[in-house]
Scaffold this motif. Structure first.
Motif, PDB file in Angstrom:
ATOM      1  N   GLY A 197       0.775  -1.234   0.000  1.00 49.02           N
ATOM      2  CA  GLY A 197       0.000   0.000   0.000  1.00 49.02           C
ATOM      3  C   GLY A 197       0.804   1.280   0.000  1.00 49.02           C
ATOM      4  N   ILE A 198       2.109   1.201   0.227  1.00 48.27           N
ATOM      5  CA  ILE A 198       2.953   2.399   0.272  1.00 48.27           C
ATOM      6  C   ILE A 198       4.192   2.186  -0.599  1.00 48.27           C
ATOM      7  CG2 ILE A 198       4.422   3.862   1.717  1.00 48.27           C
ATOM      8  CD1 ILE A 198       1.630   4.444   2.340  1.00 48.27           C
ATOM      9  N   PRO A 199       4.343   2.977  -1.660  1.00 49.86           N
ATOM     10  CA  PRO A 199       5.584   2.903  -2.451  1.00 49.86           C
ATOM     11  C   PRO A 199       6.719   3.567  -1.690  1.00 49.86           C
ATOM     12  CG  PRO A 199       4.228   4.711  -3.229  1.00 49.86           C
ATOM     13  CD  PRO A 199       3.421   4.009  -2.159  1.00 49.86           C
ATOM     14  N   PHE A 200       7.926   3.490  -2.230  1.00 47.35           N
ATOM     15  CA  PHE A 200       9.076   4.072  -1.544  1.00 47.35           C
ATOM     16  C   PHE A 200       8.820   5.537  -1.205  1.00 47.35           C
ATOM     17  CE2 PHE A 200      12.994   6.548  -1.537  1.00 47.35           C
ATOM     18  CZ  PHE A 200      13.660   5.909  -0.496  1.00 47.35           C
ATOM     19  N   ASP A 224      -7.395   0.067  -3.479  1.00 50.48           N
ATOM     20  CA  ASP A 224      -6.919   0.838  -2.333  1.00 50.48           C
ATOM     21  C   ASP A 224      -7.225   2.309  -2.620  1.00 50.48           C
ATOM     22  OD1 ASP A 224      -5.357   2.274  -0.452  1.00 50.48           O
ATOM     23  OD2 ASP A 224      -3.830   0.698  -0.411  1.00 50.48           O
ATOM     24  N   TYR A 225      -7.813   2.996  -1.644  1.00 43.65           N
ATOM     25  CA  TYR A 225      -8.163   4.400  -1.868  1.00 43.65           C
ATOM     26  C   TYR A 225      -6.938   5.255  -2.233  1.00 43.65           C
ATOM     27  CZ  TYR A 225      -6.474   5.245   2.901  1.00 43.65           C
ATOM     28  OH  TYR A 225      -5.693   5.325   4.018  1.00 43.65           O
ATOM     29  N   ALA A 226      -5.743   4.798  -1.853  1.00 40.73           N
ATOM     30  CA  ALA A 226      -4.526   5.539  -2.196  1.00 40.73           C
ATOM     31  C   ALA A 226      -4.334   5.624  -3.706  1.00 40.73           C
ATOM     32  CB  ALA A 226      -3.309   4.884  -1.558  1.00 40.73           C
ATOM     33  N   MET A 227      -4.903   4.664  -4.429  1.00 43.59           N
ATOM     34  CA  MET A 227      -4.768   4.650  -5.881  1.00 43.59           C
ATOM     35  C   MET A 227      -5.637   5.713  -6.553  1.00 43.59           C
ATOM     36  SD  MET A 227      -2.480   2.369  -6.683  1.00 43.59           S
ATOM     37  CE  MET A 227      -2.755   1.790  -8.358  1.00 43.59           C
ATOM     38  N   LYS A 228      -6.417   6.450  -5.783  1.00 39.20           N
ATOM     39  CA  LYS A 228      -7.199   7.557  -6.335  1.00 39.20           C
ATOM     40  C   LYS A 228      -6.351   8.817  -6.495  1.00 39.20           C
ATOM     41  CE  LYS A 228     -11.263   5.604  -6.719  1.00 39.20           C
ATOM     42  NZ  LYS A 228     -12.012   5.522  -7.970  1.00 39.20           N
TER      43      LYS A 228
END
Length: 313
Positions: free
Chosen positions: A126-129, A256-260
């Motif tokens: 869920g978290i990239p670098f 994942d809402y982060a992909m918005k």
């Protein structure tokens, strides 16, 4: 579950709640997000232990059944690095595979840069670098009611959460964060107002699971978890031109809402991360939410074990 052993380990004057299973020579260390605790990794711990690894997960300092650090309002993301490394030292573990989600990904990235000799490989969900610093959250890119903007305001989340019991707060956050749309409150709303009381839990998350989380947060409260990460994520960690040599895997749920966030999607899909993490593999799970490891545990377990085998770990 009964195979997983739990204990308190004294680290730098505080007790950390540690869960462990497996006796293999190679260690996999799991770091959770919010509103999670060690228990979020229960499926993965059992899977890697069954494959011959030693699995260890712990409640991050200030979270769940681990002690609060002194002056929690002054906490920073560096605390998570310091206590993670110190815990491994106490346990006599020099090197490990690190697996982290959400909040738990930040210290893993820092450890992989500044304590590279301690990292066999790293896996994040869920978290990239990303490292703590001004670029970790750019408020102007998000609406005023976005949950991180609201929770960064001293006292606001405390007042919002304080209207509910702890179980309801955790329940609401699990419901909100498992959706594909990011939590954004209206002008006359708070984040807790976004969930109707009759809304069911996600089908993969039981009332019994909720009880485990709620009982832990009844002990810890939310003071430290609001400070770290939300109110301290933009503090510069002092790392310049970071590079991670270890093999790395990023697992992203496409729902994942982060992909918005267009910036997030571009960063992940463009390959820009490989400037910092050249040995990176990215896996997208089409139906995966922010809690993909609990939603589809068997698939995530297989991705982890395949990655470890592929890299000879």
């Amino acid at each position: 579950m009964e195979q997983i052993q739990q204990r308190q380990v004294r680290v730098r004057g505080l007790n950390l709640h540690v869960a462990e299973i497996g006796t293999g020579p190679k260690v996999v260390v799991f770091l959770h997000g919010f509103p999670e605790i060690w228990y979020t990794w229960r499926h993965q711990m059992i899977a890697v232990a069954s494959a011959g690894y030693r699995a260890l997960a712990f409640d991050l300092v200030g979270y769940g059944l681990s002690d609060q650090p002194p002056e929690p309002e002054k906490g920073s993301m560096d605390d998570l690095v310091t206590y993670t490394i110190a815990l491994l030292d106490v346990l006599g573990i020099h090197k490990a595979v690190f697996v982290g989600k959400d909040v738990g990904a930040f210290p893993i990235f820092q450890i992989a840069v500044v304590h590279a000799d301690r990292v066999t490989a790293l896996i994040t969900l869920g978290i990239p670098f990303m490292l703590p610093g001004p670029g970790a959250f750019q408020a102007h890119l998000f609406p005023e009611g976005f949950y991180i903007r609201r929770w960064r305001e001293p006292g606001r989340a405390e007042a919002d959460f304080g209207r509910k019991d702890v179980r309801t707060v955790v329940r609401n956050i699990y419901i909100l964060f498992s959706r594909s749309e990011p939590p954004v409150a209206g002008e006359d709303q708070e984040i807790m107002d976004l969930v109707e009381p009759s809304t069911p839990l996600p089908p993969w998350f039981t009332e019994e699971d909720l009880s485990v989380y709620a009982s832990s947060y009844e002990k810890s409260g939310f003071a430290y978890v609001l400070q770290v990460p939300y109110r301290s994520m933009t503090k510069d960690c002092g790392i310049v031109d970071p590079k991670i040599a270890a093999a790395a895997l990023l697992i992203m749920g496409e729902k994942d809402y982060a992909m918005k966030s267009p910036e997030m999607v571009d960063y992940i899909r463009s390959g820009k991360m490989k400037e910092h993490v050249p040995n990176l593999e990215v896996i997208f799970m089409p139906e995966g939410s922010h809690f993909v490891h609990e939603q589809f545990p068997e698939e995530v377990n297989q991705h982890i074990l395949t990655f470890l085998k592929k890299n000879g770990i």
